[in-house]
Design a protein around this motif. Sequence first.
Motif, PDB file in Angstrom:
ATOM      1  N   GLU A   4      54.117  41.929 -39.904  1.00 33.63           N
ATOM      2  CA  GLU A   4      54.194  43.317 -39.453  1.00 33.63           C
ATOM      3  C   GLU A   4      55.422  43.587 -38.598  1.00 33.63           C
ATOM      4  O   GLU A   4      56.101  44.607 -38.763  1.00 33.63           O
ATOM      5  CB  GLU A   4      52.933  43.683 -38.676  1.00 33.63           C
ATOM      6  CG  GLU A   4      52.904  45.131 -38.209  1.00 33.63           C
ATOM      7  CD  GLU A   4      51.627  45.460 -37.459  1.00 33.63           C
ATOM      8  OE1 GLU A   4      51.374  46.657 -37.243  1.00 33.63           O
ATOM      9  OE2 GLU A   4      50.881  44.527 -37.097  1.00 33.63           O
ATOM     10  N   SER A  10      48.555  39.926 -40.630  1.00 32.57           N
ATOM     11  CA  SER A  10      48.681  41.338 -40.274  1.00 32.57           C
ATOM     12  C   SER A  10      48.450  42.192 -41.515  1.00 32.57           C
ATOM     13  O   SER A  10      48.612  41.731 -42.648  1.00 32.57           O
ATOM     14  CB  SER A  10      50.059  41.628 -39.686  1.00 32.57           C
ATOM     15  OG  SER A  10      51.073  41.247 -40.607  1.00 32.57           O
ATOM     16  N   ASP A  19      53.456  48.990 -47.294  1.00 34.54           N
ATOM     17  CA  ASP A  19      54.895  48.881 -47.563  1.00 34.54           C
ATOM     18  C   ASP A  19      55.207  49.201 -49.021  1.00 34.54           C
ATOM     19  O   ASP A  19      54.377  49.009 -49.912  1.00 34.54           O
ATOM     20  CB  ASP A  19      55.394  47.463 -47.267  1.00 34.54           C
ATOM     21  CG  ASP A  19      55.168  47.051 -45.828  1.00 34.54           C
ATOM     22  OD1 ASP A  19      55.694  47.734 -44.937  1.00 34.54           O
ATOM     23  OD2 ASP A  19      54.449  46.057 -45.612  1.00 34.54           O
ATOM     24  N   THR A  34      49.605  45.803 -43.366  1.00 31.54           N
ATOM     25  CA  THR A  34      50.642  46.845 -43.355  1.00 31.54           C
ATOM     26  C   THR A  34      50.570  47.649 -44.658  1.00 31.54           C
ATOM     27  O   THR A  34      49.849  47.286 -45.591  1.00 31.54           O
ATOM     28  CB  THR A  34      52.055  46.235 -43.255  1.00 31.54           C
ATOM     29  OG1 THR A  34      52.270  45.381 -44.387  1.00 31.54           O
ATOM     30  CG2 THR A  34      52.223  45.438 -41.978  1.00 31.54           C
TER      31      THR A  34
END
Length: 359
Positions: free
Chosen positions: A245, A288, A292, A290
Amino acid sequence: MAEINEAELQNQYNKAKFLMNSIDCLTKNSDKAKTLKRAAKRFEALGGYADSADLAAKCKAEAEKYSNMEDNLPPAPKNPLDEKKVSKVGVWVLRIAVFLVIVGIIGFFYTRKTDHGAYLRSSFYENIGNHEKAYKMFLHLKDYKDSEDRYLKNRYKFGCELLKEKHYWDARNTLRPIRDYKDSGKKLADAEIELLKKTKVNGDILFGEAHWVVAKKTKTKAFLIKTKPVEGVPYNDKDEDVTWENSSIRSYLNSVFTAETFTPGMIDKIIDTDVHVSGNKKNNTKGSDTTDKVFMLKSSQAKHYEKQLSLFLRDYWLIEPGETQREAQFVSFGKVKAAGYPVNDKNMNARPCIWVSMK
């Protein structure tokens, strides 16, 4: 034949055509046949340039016709005093004919040997809608008058024509050099998406400025893995505890790499992907979550797509942490190295991945 540029090809083509047309000035059929044979050889040397192949065939056929004809020349007068006097009207007709021939020759060389002449010819092709011919001619005029703008205009129109006619390969090659002109980037993306639809799994596809392996496809989207990793990218700029992250590699892939590789129209086709990165309880490392556009492979994916990536054996980062938070997993010679490598190492490579919408 050695590879030559467009201007030289055009020059050789013009010379061959001038030779072909020069038979009108010849009297003997045998001379016409020889001249046409020479012209045919010149056209053949040009290969597939313009209509060279057709003109070569035409010259051969005409040469064969004249070879079978006798040279029916009028006999020379036995005595010049026996010839009839040429009338004044005949003299003037002859003079006018010679004058027109001279004007024609001057016009021919003017339109082909000067920038202004080439500019006029380019404008003619533009006006009749031959945008392919027009853009190629304006390209060679470079900064003469408004040639650069008209080159862009005609290349764009030709690319749009190819896209409309579903000639996606040619449309992509035509629009790629002018992807920043008007909405060429969007139209280029449309062409590449159509080509992606036709590319099978495990096939290679050019999308943006990079080649990709088509790792997986559904009816509406495709998973692409960059064939050649990006060289010398550390997982993180600093030697410190880091997760995907807050890593510098994530920032690089979704900013610099994305901007340099894709047009805005292509970026619109790249799907925002939810990325879940697992930690390692045994080693007390953290992952983590995320969202994207561009990300990297997990260790499980690297194993799954090992055969598809077997031709590209450079070491590359994986998205997960290694034994410590200052290390990240990687692949070496096709095999996952779970222990990891120091995150700030610049000798490792990045292998971007994207999901692309084919809707």
